[in-house]
Design a protein around this motif. Structure first.
Motif, PDB file in Angstrom:
ATOM      1  N   GLU A   9       0.823  -1.216   0.000  1.00  0.00           N
ATOM      2  CA  GLU A   9       0.000   0.000   0.000  1.00  0.00           C
ATOM      3  C   GLU A   9       0.853   1.260   0.000  1.00  0.00           C
ATOM      4  O   GLU A   9       0.330   2.385  -0.008  1.00  0.00           O
ATOM      5  CB  GLU A   9      -0.923  -0.004   1.225  1.00  0.00           C
ATOM      6  N   GLY A  10       2.172   1.094   0.031  1.00  0.00           N
ATOM      7  CA  GLY A  10       3.078   2.241  -0.006  1.00  0.00           C
ATOM      8  C   GLY A  10       3.134   3.020   1.287  1.00  0.00           C
ATOM      9  O   GLY A  10       3.413   4.224   1.288  1.00  0.00           O
ATOM     10  N   VAL A  11       2.869   2.331   2.434  1.00  0.00           N
ATOM     11  CA  VAL A  11       2.858   3.021   3.727  1.00  0.00           C
ATOM     12  C   VAL A  11       3.663   2.223   4.756  1.00  0.00           C
ATOM     13  O   VAL A  11       4.062   1.072   4.519  1.00  0.00           O
ATOM     14  CB  VAL A  11       1.417   3.204   4.251  1.00  0.00           C
ATOM     15  N   VAL A  12       3.914   2.882   5.893  1.00  0.00           N
ATOM     16  CA  VAL A  12       4.423   2.221   7.103  1.00  0.00           C
ATOM     17  C   VAL A  12       3.529   2.670   8.245  1.00  0.00           C
ATOM     18  O   VAL A  12       2.809   3.667   8.140  1.00  0.00           O
ATOM     19  CB  VAL A  12       5.892   2.618   7.412  1.00  0.00           C
TER      20      VAL A  12
ATOM     21  N   LEU B 254       5.267   6.133   2.585  1.00  0.00           N
ATOM     22  CA  LEU B 254       6.713   5.909   2.615  1.00  0.00           C
ATOM     23  C   LEU B 254       7.486   7.138   2.163  1.00  0.00           C
ATOM     24  O   LEU B 254       8.477   7.532   2.794  1.00  0.00           O
ATOM     25  CB  LEU B 254       7.067   4.724   1.705  1.00  0.00           C
ATOM     26  N   ASP B 255       7.056   7.776   1.085  1.00  0.00           N
ATOM     27  CA  ASP B 255       7.805   8.907   0.553  1.00  0.00           C
ATOM     28  C   ASP B 255       7.642  10.171   1.398  1.00  0.00           C
ATOM     29  O   ASP B 255       8.328  11.170   1.169  1.00  0.00           O
ATOM     30  CB  ASP B 255       7.419   9.182  -0.909  1.00  0.00           C
ATOM     31  N   ALA B 256       6.729  10.145   2.370  1.00  0.00           N
ATOM     32  CA  ALA B 256       6.539  11.308   3.246  1.00  0.00           C
ATOM     33  C   ALA B 256       7.046  11.036   4.665  1.00  0.00           C
ATOM     34  O   ALA B 256       6.879  11.870   5.567  1.00  0.00           O
ATOM     35  CB  ALA B 256       5.055  11.695   3.286  1.00  0.00           C
ATOM     36  N   LEU B 257       7.665   9.886   4.856  1.00  0.00           N
ATOM     37  CA  LEU B 257       8.034   9.470   6.215  1.00  0.00           C
ATOM     38  C   LEU B 257       9.011  10.433   6.889  1.00  0.00           C
ATOM     39  O   LEU B 257       8.778  10.855   8.025  1.00  0.00           O
ATOM     40  CB  LEU B 257       8.642   8.053   6.177  1.00  0.00           C
TER      41      LEU B 257
END
Length: 420
Positions: free
Chosen positions: A390-393, A408-411
């Motif tokens: 889902e592209g998240v953590v 992920l890209d905003a972590l």
């Protein structure tokens, strides 16, 4: 268990206790770094004669406590028992005094070595932070160093320390006092070693901690009664300057310190919560030391504060330093793909200046979350295959117990904003 142990009278600094020592070193050096003092670091050993000449051949440090040895090449060296002589030697060797900007202002931090009977607060290996101002005779410089040391201790939250202050006179007035003191000491019932010390440097007898000796010193002539007009005026100016700065001190006519090189201003920081080892630091002016070790006339002043004893003073007052956690974010990966992705994110966080760690060793969720708790991290990053698809953590607030998905890209930006 290892068959080896730290040598008697020494100690290991290990986490988390070592963080307190680092914080103390930073606090003591902080005022120096904003007052024109540059960092200097010298070897852990020097020519043995540097200390014999500078510290004084009659001192306990040289006669009983110094670790001296001969190298395979025949050089006679000693582990440094104090910092001033080494720092002055380094400044002279580098010709810092010839660069036209006196005083040369230096600070240092390091380990020192003395063969003493170990007890709490007195070790054979100990740590100090020190400061030296080389090449100027100015009461404002003496006052500056006392004020900076007081500022450092107060920034740590220490309150129950005292500053003892005295003047040891100079080459004009001290010889007269020396003769008067020697005459007095010759009439006492002292052992041969003490009488021999009295002939070499009688002021050292005043510093004798044995009760039997101190009892006999009642009525001994005091140096303050022999100070010349110049030394009296100099000392009064030092007193006036530190008083104007709001620094409280006590006059101590018997304060001589344990080193032979001191002249005029001498001072000591003591903490009554430490028992017999009450001195946490001290220093003074040493106008003749440069000449003693083969240099030009360079009037100087400095101090050294014990990191070990300062930590003990904090404990005696119940002061707990606000030491930030070494880790702000802890990553927990579930599965091999997550391990690769989160390891990369940990590297990104570190490059962004965020303290981050990773669950190493292939532990499961339960074991990894225990590691996250032990780390003291504010946030845990948890991710498995479904999260990555889902592209998240999952970003978990370890204090509030709340958890939310973060892209992920905003972590990195999200974590930075939450820690701000």
């Amino acid at each position: 268990m290892s068959t080896f142990k730290a040598p008697k009278g020494t100690y290991d600094l290990i986490p988390p206790y070592s963080a307190t020592y680092l914080a103390v070193r930073d606090a003591i050096s902080g005022p120096l770094r904003t007052s024109g003092y540059g960092y200097v670091e010298t070897p852990g050993f020097e020519d043995v004669n540097l200390f014999a000449r500078g510290v004084g051949e009659s001192t306990d440090i040289v006669t009983k406590e110094m670790y001296a040895f001969e190298t395979k090449g025949g050089d006679k060296l000693a582990l440094r028992p104090e910092g001033t002589a080494s720092v002055l030697r380094a400044a002279l060797e580098a010709s810092l005094h010839k660069q036209g900007n006196l005083p040369v202002k230096l600070w240092y931090s390091g380990s020192y070595y003395r063969y003493e009977r170990p007890q709490k607060g007195r070790y054979r290996h100990f740590s100090q932070v020190g400061a030296e101002a080389i090449g100027a005779e100015d009461p404002a410089l003496d006052a500056e160093l006392i004020i900076l040391a007081d500022q450092a201790y107060r920034s740590l939250g220490l309150r129950n320390f005292r500053i003892l202050l005295n003047s040891l006179g100079d080459k004009e007035c001290r010889p007269v006092y020396r003769e008067a003191l020697q005459t007095f000491l010759r009439g006492l019932d002292l052992d041969e070693d003490t009488l021999r010390r009295a002939e070499i440097n009688p002021l050292r007898v005043l510093d004798d901690k044995r009760e039997a000796v101190q009892k006999q010193l009642v009525g001994a002539p005091l140096l303050r009664d022999y100070l010349c007009d110049a030394c009296t005026a100099y000392h009064e100016e030092v007193r006036a300057l530190i008083t104007a700065a709001g620094v409280v001190f006590e006059d101590d006519a018997k304060l001589v310190r344990g080193l032979d090189y001191y002249t005029r201003t001498t001072f000591e920081f003591v903490h009554d919560g430490l028992g017999s080892q009450s001195a946490v630091g001290g220093g003074g002016r040493y106008d003749g030391l440069s000449e003693m070790i083969g240099g030009p006339a360079l009037p100087s002043v400095g101090w050294a504060l014990g990191v070990d004893r300062t930590v003990l003073a904090l404990e005696a007052e119940g002061v707990e330093l606000d030491i930030p956690a070494t880790t702000s974010v802890f990553a927990v990966a579930l599965g091999e793909e997550a391990r690769r992705v989160l390891f990369g994110k940990v590297t990104e966080l570190r490059k962004a200046g965020i303290a981050a760690d990773f669950s190493f060793g292939g532990k499961g969720l339960k074991g990894s979350m225990k590691d996250a708790n032990r780390s003291g991290a504010r946030f845990a990053i948890v991710a498995g295959e479904r999260d990555l698809a889902e592209g998240v953590v999952q970003l978990k607030d370890m204090q509030a117990g709340e958890q939310e998905p973060v892209a992920l890209d905003a972590l990195v930006d999200t974590v930075r904003a939450k820690l701000a």
